[in-house]
Design an enzyme around this catalytic site. Structure first.
Site, PDB file in Angstrom:
ATOM      1  N   SER A   1       3.783   0.469   8.304  1.00 48.78           N
ATOM      2  CA  SER A   1       4.494   1.100   9.436  1.00 48.78           C
ATOM      3  C   SER A   1       4.694   2.599   9.258  1.00 48.78           C
ATOM      4  CB  SER A   1       5.878   0.494   9.612  1.00 48.78           C
ATOM      5  OG  SER A   1       5.862  -0.850   9.374  1.00 48.78           O
TER       6      SER A   1
ATOM      7  N   GLU B   1      -4.582  -8.252  -3.195  1.00 45.07           N
ATOM      8  CA  GLU B   1      -4.375  -7.246  -4.249  1.00 45.07           C
ATOM      9  C   GLU B   1      -2.879  -6.966  -4.246  1.00 45.07           C
ATOM     10  OE1 GLU B   1      -6.573  -6.257  -6.239  1.00 45.07           O
ATOM     11  OE2 GLU B   1      -8.511  -6.396  -5.256  1.00 45.07           O
ATOM     12  N   LEU B   2      -2.180  -7.527  -5.227  1.00 45.70           N
ATOM     13  CA  LEU B   2      -0.715  -7.445  -5.168  1.00 45.70           C
ATOM     14  C   LEU B   2      -0.159  -6.539  -6.267  1.00 45.70           C
ATOM     15  CD1 LEU B   2      -0.234 -11.218  -4.294  1.00 45.70           C
ATOM     16  CD2 LEU B   2      -0.656  -9.295  -2.749  1.00 45.70           C
TER      17      LEU B   2
ATOM     18  N   CYS C   1      -0.090   0.415  -7.862  1.00 42.90           N
ATOM     19  CA  CYS C   1      -0.127  -0.949  -8.396  1.00 42.90           C
ATOM     20  C   CYS C   1      -0.638  -0.932  -9.823  1.00 42.90           C
ATOM     21  CB  CYS C   1      -1.003  -1.821  -7.519  1.00 42.90           C
ATOM     22  SG  CYS C   1      -2.623  -1.114  -7.247  1.00 42.90           S
TER      23      CYS C   1
ATOM     24  N   GLU D   1       8.461  -5.433 -11.399  1.00 43.16           N
ATOM     25  CA  GLU D   1       7.513  -4.337 -11.184  1.00 43.16           C
ATOM     26  C   GLU D   1       8.333  -3.088 -10.857  1.00 43.16           C
ATOM     27  OE1 GLU D   1       5.182  -4.346  -7.519  1.00 43.16           O
ATOM     28  OE2 GLU D   1       3.602  -3.235  -8.534  1.00 43.16           O
TER      29      GLU D   1
END
Ligand code: NAP
Length: 456
Positions: free
Chosen positions: A159, A230-231, A264, A361
């Site tokens: 967004s 793809e995290l 990431c 993370e």
């Protein structure tokens, strides 16, 4: 529900642009256009696709400053880093323009018949749900192989980077790709399910959080549609006793603090063997002190703000939570007294299991240094996570490092180097970091029908 997307400059906190949301009718029109485009695009030759992809590469290079400035204003990426990102987009265009035909060439198989072979046919419309952190690169590493394979793409971008999404649609159209080959869908998360369930959409790829990945994969699962995810990651950066500690500490600064830590594959847990721990921390601190935190539009800036206020607040919470549980503050640790979503580059030492900087993370400028007793302990700690994206191993003993690389749970291992995506190498994770691969020949084969043809 708001009918526009607002772009806010993270360096000032001031909203500066509004982009209209697309309604259901516009989404339906674009799906229709995508399907019609696919039917013609799939018939084009690799040479025809490659010519357009090369032109797109040229266009990226020509517009690199302009595109980088949009990303700087929407998500705070320093302009010089943004320009490198655009150059990498051009590179991935060139790479797949040159390589796709070979990668997807039919393979002859001896199956005891007069002739048998395997071909790789496109699937159709692929929806890409993408994050803001590398607003162009994440999209292009999907677009280049997908289009070269004969698929067409739809983008649901984050967004906060709708200006980047519009710029991408524009540059791809201007390069000469037929209308409908790549389209932006300016939609909210709530509208994603409808698109995924549309029978013309054949597959999806998502780069982002576990929560978003699980949601898209669940919907696609119920529709029997393939996905690539793809995290997140909590990449270990392992410094062993015989490492070049100076080099390890120097590269650690970029490995952790690039993009204000919002990567990431940033190194997140610095696992340092006791005998070199103090030296590493001291050198790392010196490196961090040289960083230039400031306005992303200034070419001297090496670290900008975080992209959102919530990202900044979450980073502050992780630092606070870890300090409360006994971590030591080596440097940084605070929200500076200035407008925008800045957070000081921070090093924590003495990080242990149970602390947010170990367990979660960290998607901000926090380096967690964890002391390991020895090599075996370092590998144990490295694998003590549900993620499995990247890992770095620092040692002068390359043979040993290659052996250790087999034991680290990650999709990418850097030996005496940071983890960096490269069109020539596959990219992706295991465990909670996702599945499937992008880039290289593996990436282009994710969204194809591997079709066997057997002639009696
Ligand atoms: P996010 O919230 O998951 O957003 C990523 C994209 O998914 C955005 O377009 C977002 O749209 C959309 N989205 C969010 N929830 C969704 C849902 N339930 N269904 C469908 N789409 C949904 O991710 P983020 O927190 O902004 O980004 C950071 C995460 O991405 C980190 O975990 C990071 O490690 C990961 N990441 C991974 C890679 C990789 O290659 N493995 C690369 C970069 C980032 P809205 O913006 O409209 O919410």
């Amino acid at each position: 529900m708001s009918m526009t997307f607002i772009s806010t400059n993270p360096a000032t906190g001031v909203a500066f642009a509004e982009h209209p949301e697309m309604d259901d009718a516009e989404v339906a029109r674009r799906l229709d256009l995508g399907q019609r485009a696919f039917e013609e695009w799939r018939e084009t030759t690799f040479a025809e696709r490659a010519a357009l992809m090369k032109r797109l590469g040229v266009a990226f290079r020509a517009k690199k400053r302009e595109l980088a400035a949009i990303a700087a204003s929407e998500m705070g990426r320093p302009i010089t880093a943004g320009i490198s990102e655009i150059e990498k987009c051009a590179l991935v265009c060139d790479f797949y323009a040159d390589e796709a035909e070979t990668m997807l060439a039919p393979e002859t198989v001896d199956a005891g018949t007069s002739e048998s072979y395997v071909r790789f046919d496109p699937l159709g419309i692929v929806l890409a749900v993408m994050p803001w952190n590398f607003a162009y690169w994440q999209v292009m590493r999907f677009v280049a192989p997908a289009l070269m394979a004969g698929n067409v793409g739809l983008l649901k971008h984050a967004s906060n980077v709708q200006g980047c999404a519009i710029a991408l649609e524009e540059i791809i159209r201007e390069a000469g790709f037929p209308t409908g080959c790549f389209q932006n869908l300016a939609i909210r998360v709530s509208a994603v399910e409808g698109v995924l369930r549309d029978p013309r959409v054949k597959a999806a790829t998502l780069t982002g959080s576990e929560k978003a990945g699980a949601s898209v994969a669940a919907i696609c699962g119920s529709e029997i549609k393939p996905t690539v995810l793809e995290l997140g990651g909590s990449d270990p950066y392992i410094v062993l006793a015989d490492a070049d500690v100076e080099a390890a500490a120097r590269i650690a600064v970029e490995a952790r603090f690039q993009n204000a830590g919002q990567s990431c594959i940033a190194a997140k847990r610095f696992i340092v063997v006791r005998s070199v721990h103090d030296q590493f921390v001291a050198l790392f601190k010196e490196g961090v002190a040289k960083m230039v935190v400031g306005d992303p539009m200034d070419e001297q800036t090496t670290m900008g703000p975080l992209s959102t206020a919530s990202g900044r607040d979450d980073t502050a919470r992780q630092v606070r939570g870890s300090l409360e549980l006994g971590a030591k503050l080596v440097c940084g640790g605070s929200t500076p007294n200035r407008p925008g979503f800045f957070f000081e580059p921070t090093i924590l030492s003495g990080v242990k299991k149970g602390m947010p900087a170990y367990d979660e993370e960290t998607f901000g400028p926090i380096a967690a240094v964890i002391e390991a007793a020895d090599e075996a302990d370092a590998i144990r700690i490295a694998n003590d996570t549900e993620f499995g994206l990247g890992a770095s191993i620092w040692t002068r003993d390359i043979a040993r490092a290659k052996q250790l690389a087999t034991r680290v749970n990650a999709g990418f291992v850097g030996i005496n180097s940071m983890v960096k995506s490269d069109p020539r190498l596959p990219f992706g994770g295991i465990g909670k970091s996702g599945y499937g691969r992008e880039l290289a020949s593996y990436g282009i084969r994710e969204f194809v029908n591997i079709k066997a043809v057997r002639i009696a």
